[in-house]
Design an enzyme around this catalytic site. Sequence first.
Site, PDB file in Angstrom:
ATOM      1  N   TYR A 150       0.799  -1.119   0.021  1.00 32.20           N
ATOM      2  CA  TYR A 150      -0.032   0.178   0.009  1.00 32.20           C
ATOM      3  C   TYR A 150       0.705   1.156  -0.052  1.00 32.20           C
ATOM      4  CZ  TYR A 150      -3.982   3.220   1.336  1.00 32.20           C
ATOM      5  OH  TYR A 150      -4.832   4.060   1.259  1.00 32.20           O
ATOM      6  N   ALA A 183     -10.381   8.827   7.865  1.00 28.55           N
ATOM      7  CA  ALA A 183     -11.650   9.080   7.577  1.00 28.55           C
ATOM      8  C   ALA A 183     -12.504   7.863   7.864  1.00 28.55           C
ATOM      9  CB  ALA A 183     -11.719   9.345   6.175  1.00 28.55           C
TER      10      ALA A 183
END
Length: 245
Positions: A150, A183
């Site tokens: 990632y 988030a």
Amino acid sequence: MGAKGIVITGAGSGIGRATARRFLQAGWRVGLIGRRAEALAETAGGDAALILPCDVTDPEAVAAAFDRAAADWGRIDAAFNNAGMSLPGRPIDEIDVADWLALCSVNISGMFLAARAAFAQMRRQRPQGGRIINNGSISAQAPRPGSAPYTMSKHAVTGLTKTLALDGRPFDIACGQIDIGNAATEMTARMAEGVPQADGSIRAEPRMDAALVADAVLHMAELPLSANISFVTIMATAMPLYGRG
């Protein structure tokens, strides 16, 4: 000229969904790209969004989706290059190569293909120009433990952003990147329960409302093309980005 139009990838959930709904509220024409048509319809919620079922790893499908939006609206003013995936954290020698390649196909190739399609349309339309906003991550700045695939992919996004910002200048195409930290979406649900830290502990981390990310993307998109937010970081204030090591 009528309402501006934006194409959003990964619009079927999470940040993509929150951002699409915010742009619809602001009066934009919105094209929704994602693999599941039913999820895109749920994002639209009955609003007049353009549903564009598409796998971002498929070059022909991505090009066709952007062509459809341009044909319907006459132009594309912005693209939010948002689609991405992650893998469970583990040391690099425990990461299956097939999982690595699958992540690269979405987080790197998918970003490239969507940016390529948006750039092509913005370059040939009249008046020329537009804005591409890439979803990076705080992982484009600092890694989490066990996040080689990632983190590598998000550093690649930063390279794409900088190159597009340079190559877009002759065509009035701006490019910026939003790096997002924690988030509150389905992807970050585990943060509230506890995730590995650099010191080997497991700790819960604060999250923020995804609507705040949507507001930031809208602000970036609504700037005149004479101005650009090249990079912005928005994150839950107390999350452990600084001092991760």
